[in-house]
Enzyme design. Structure first.
Site, PDB file in Angstrom:
ATOM      1  N   CYS A 121       0.814  -1.228   0.000  1.00 41.31           N
ATOM      2  CA  CYS A 121       0.000   0.000   0.000  1.00 41.31           C
ATOM      3  C   CYS A 121       0.845   1.274   0.000  1.00 41.31           C
ATOM      4  CB  CYS A 121      -0.941   0.017   1.195  1.00 41.31           C
ATOM      5  SG  CYS A 121      -2.120  -1.329   1.142  1.00 41.31           S
ATOM      6  N   HIS A 258      -3.127   7.524   2.962  1.00 41.80           N
ATOM      7  CA  HIS A 258      -3.549   6.226   2.426  1.00 41.80           C
ATOM      8  C   HIS A 258      -4.948   5.934   2.965  1.00 41.80           C
ATOM      9  CE1 HIS A 258      -3.820   2.167   1.247  1.00 41.80           C
ATOM     10  NE2 HIS A 258      -3.589   1.646   2.436  1.00 41.80           N
ATOM     11  N   ASN A 288     -10.045   0.422   0.059  1.00 42.98           N
ATOM     12  CA  ASN A 288      -8.580   0.460   0.099  1.00 42.98           C
ATOM     13  C   ASN A 288      -8.047  -0.003  -1.262  1.00 42.98           C
ATOM     14  OD1 ASN A 288      -5.864   0.009   0.470  1.00 42.98           O
ATOM     15  ND2 ASN A 288      -6.082  -1.060   2.423  1.00 42.98           N
TER      16      ASN A 288
HETATM   17  O1  UT7 Z   1      -3.712  -0.904   3.711  1.00 44.50           O
HETATM   18  C1  UT7 Z   1      -2.881  -1.742   4.427  1.00 44.50           C
HETATM   19  C2  UT7 Z   1      -3.047  -1.577   5.851  1.00 44.50           C
HETATM   20  N1  UT7 Z   1      -4.289  -2.142   6.313  1.00 44.50           N
HETATM   21  C3  UT7 Z   1      -4.897  -1.576   7.306  1.00 44.50           C
HETATM   22  O2  UT7 Z   1      -4.465  -0.549   7.744  1.00 44.50           O
HETATM   23  C4  UT7 Z   1      -6.089  -2.260   7.904  1.00 44.50           C
HETATM   24  C5  UT7 Z   1      -6.025  -2.116   9.394  1.00 44.50           C
HETATM   25  N2  UT7 Z   1      -7.108  -2.804  10.133  1.00 44.50           N
HETATM   26  C6  UT7 Z   1      -8.378  -2.384  10.090  1.00 44.50           C
HETATM   27  O3  UT7 Z   1      -8.731  -1.496   9.351  1.00 44.50           O
HETATM   28  C7  UT7 Z   1      -9.347  -3.023  11.060  1.00 44.50           C
HETATM   29  O4  UT7 Z   1      -8.643  -3.803  11.985  1.00 44.50           O
HETATM   30  C8  UT7 Z   1     -10.425  -3.900  10.358  1.00 44.50           C
HETATM   31  C9  UT7 Z   1     -11.415  -3.009   9.650  1.00 44.50           C
HETATM   32  C10 UT7 Z   1      -9.785  -4.853   9.382  1.00 44.50           C
HETATM   33  C11 UT7 Z   1     -11.205  -4.707  11.403  1.00 44.50           C
HETATM   34  O5  UT7 Z   1     -11.773  -3.833  12.392  1.00 44.50           O
HETATM   35  P1  UT7 Z   1     -11.591  -4.132  13.947  1.00 44.50           P
HETATM   36  O6  UT7 Z   1     -12.359  -3.105  14.657  1.00 44.50           O
HETATM   37  O7  UT7 Z   1     -10.112  -4.221  14.216  1.00 44.50           O
HETATM   38  O8  UT7 Z   1     -12.294  -5.537  14.118  1.00 44.50           O
HETATM   39  P2  UT7 Z   1     -11.678  -6.946  14.561  1.00 44.50           P
HETATM   40  O9  UT7 Z   1     -10.799  -7.515  13.500  1.00 44.50           O
HETATM   41  O10 UT7 Z   1     -11.119  -6.851  15.955  1.00 44.50           O
HETATM   42  O11 UT7 Z   1     -12.988  -7.833  14.628  1.00 44.50           O
HETATM   43  C12 UT7 Z   1     -14.075  -7.502  15.536  1.00 44.50           C
HETATM   44  C13 UT7 Z   1     -15.225  -8.433  15.264  1.00 44.50           C
HETATM   45  C14 UT7 Z   1     -14.837  -9.913  15.215  1.00 44.50           C
HETATM   46  O12 UT7 Z   1     -15.853 -10.648  15.815  1.00 44.50           O
HETATM   47  P3  UT7 Z   1     -15.730 -11.160  17.344  1.00 44.50           P
HETATM   48  O13 UT7 Z   1     -14.507 -12.027  17.377  1.00 44.50           O
HETATM   49  O14 UT7 Z   1     -15.582  -9.912  18.169  1.00 44.50           O
HETATM   50  O15 UT7 Z   1     -16.994 -11.896  17.570  1.00 44.50           O
HETATM   51  C15 UT7 Z   1     -14.809 -10.226  13.740  1.00 44.50           C
HETATM   52  O16 UT7 Z   1     -15.078 -11.587  13.459  1.00 44.50           O
HETATM   53  O17 UT7 Z   1     -15.819  -8.156  13.997  1.00 44.50           O
HETATM   54  C16 UT7 Z   1     -15.944  -9.366  13.232  1.00 44.50           C
HETATM   55  N3  UT7 Z   1     -15.850  -9.038  11.819  1.00 44.50           N
HETATM   56  C17 UT7 Z   1     -16.902  -8.691  11.073  1.00 44.50           C
HETATM   57  N4  UT7 Z   1     -18.206  -8.584  11.369  1.00 44.50           N
HETATM   58  C18 UT7 Z   1     -19.033  -8.210  10.384  1.00 44.50           C
HETATM   59  C19 UT7 Z   1     -14.711  -8.972  11.053  1.00 44.50           C
HETATM   60  N5  UT7 Z   1     -15.033  -8.602   9.810  1.00 44.50           N
HETATM   61  C20 UT7 Z   1     -16.401  -8.429   9.792  1.00 44.50           C
HETATM   62  C21 UT7 Z   1     -17.298  -8.031   8.800  1.00 44.50           C
HETATM   63  N6  UT7 Z   1     -18.606  -7.942   9.141  1.00 44.50           N
HETATM   64  N7  UT7 Z   1     -16.922  -7.744   7.542  1.00 44.50           N
END
Ligand code: UT7
Length: 331
Positions: A121, A258, A288
């Site tokens: 990225c 970004h 993204n």
């Molecule tokens: O460009 C390169 C760099 N990339 C980035 O900078 C991305 C950085 N990371 C992020 O943007 C965020 O971490 C995400 C958007 C990917 C995820 O958000 P988060 O607030 O960190 O969520 P999480 O991964 O901690 O997941 C929280 C919950 C989980 O469920 P439980 O375990 O709490 O029951 C996931 O299974 O959200 C669940 N989950 C979803 N739920 C509905 C993960 N993806 C989804 C989804 N829809 N699409």
């Protein structure tokens, strides 16, 4: 020669910008029919509402070409005038030739140097930094810098944790040598020790396993860990950029970040004390687009008239590798 007899300093200055998005738009509601997700979850956790997805047969090179034609037009530069093409991508059309070479031929710029930069990225910021060095040293006078991706080609559409995040697109700038201030500094960093938090482990030299041939290549990401590293690394690189240029944060006119997650963008803006109306946000409509995201945001801000000549822009990016970096420039 300047009036004092000294050779004036040469800067790489943006002469024109361009971008291109594939026509096909996929909304959060569309995705919620395919995986267990919702518009509410995606929008509140990421800021994304929709993304563009390349049509079958539409490649990174195609997106790069359309963005480049627009940037050349905006700059009033003919392709034959280019000394160099540097293209940031992690989704090249082919293993080789590079997408930069394919682009060069299609533009009719045959003969100039052309190569790809793979910094995930951060690819555009890396490519911009390389191009800046060529111009500052006098090795090139007119350079096309591109960030282009078809990341959706390696998305696992059954993985809700990643498939909602990515989109396809490209942006480009034409840099020209100028005695007027342009790029002031660029700052590049990487930490290869964190590769497994965000990677696509398939490759040529490690060999393709049977299951990978069937399942295809796909992005693996430990999202919340990447999030923390991204915020920290971006905080640090914007501080480094301000310090190196002896600038107060209030000097920045526009943050062009970004576009991975609105919450990461807001954290960087807070660090800079910048109100969100001085931050260019496209993540809601583009998702993204990896190395496409910064030049897409820049082009949108230039064409809408928000970014004006003479303003101070801070560009930054973070991505797989990890890689991260920034560029401070006077537009
Ligand atoms: O460009 C390169 C760099 N990339 C980035 O900078 C991305 C950085 N990371 C992020 O943007 C965020 O971490 C995400 C958007 C990917 C995820 O958000 P988060 O607030 O960190 O969520 P999480 O991964 O901690 O997941 C929280 C919950 C989980 O469920 P439980 O375990 O709490 O029951 C996931 O299974 O959200 C669940 N989950 C979803 N739920 C509905 C993960 N993806 C989804 C989804 N829809 N699409």
């Amino acid at each position: 020669m300047s009036e004092t007899g000294a050779t004036p300093r040469v800067y790489a200055r943006i002469a024109g910008t361009g971008s291109y998005l594939p026509a096909n738009v996929v909304t959060n509601d569309d995705l919620s029919k395919v995986v267990d997700t919702s518009d509410e979850w995606i929008a509140s956790r990421t800021g994304i509402r929709q993304r563009h997805v390349a049509a079958e047969g539409e490649t990174t090179g195609d997106l790069a070409y359309h963005a480049s034609v627009r940037a050349l037009e905006a700059a009033g530069v003919e392709a034959s005038e280019l000394d160099l093409i540097v293209l940031g991508t992690t989704t090249p059309d082919l293993v080789f030739p590079s997408t930069a070479c394919l682009l060069q031929h299609r533009l009719g710029a045959n003969g100039c140097g052309a190569f790809d930069v793979n910094a995930a990225c951060s690819g555009f910021v890396y490519a911009l930094s390389v191009a800046d060095k060529f111009i500052r040293t006098g090795a090139a006078r007119t350079v096309l810098v591109v960030g282009a991706e078809t990341l959706t080609r390696m998305v696992d559409w059954s993985d809700r944790a990643t498939c909602v995040l990515f989109g396809d697109g490209a942006g480009a700038v034409v840099l020209k040598a100028d005695t007027e201030t342009g790029i002031l500094s660029t700052h590049l960093h990487a930490d290869g020790g964190k590769k497994e938090l965000l990677w696509n482990p398939v490759g040529v030299s490690v060999g393709f396993k049977e299951q990978e041939k069937n399942a295809g290549v796909r992005i693996h990401m430990t999202g919340n860990e990447v999030f923390k590293h991204a915020v920290k690394a971006l905080d640090s690189v914007v501080e480094e950029t301000l310090a190196e240029n002896g600038l107060d944060r209030r000097a920045i006119d526009w943050l062009i970040p970004h576009q991975a997650n609105l919450r990461i963008i807001e954290a960087t803006a807070k660090r800079l004390d910048l109100p969100m109306d001085r931050v260019v946000v496209t993540v809601d409509r583009h998702g993204n687009t990896s190395s496409g995201s910064v030049p897409l945001a820049l082009d949108e801000a230039v064409r809408s008239g928000r970014v004006e000549r003479g303003q101070l822009l801070l560009l930054e990016a973070f991505g797989g590798g990890f890689t991260w970096g920034s560029a401070l420039l006077r537009y």
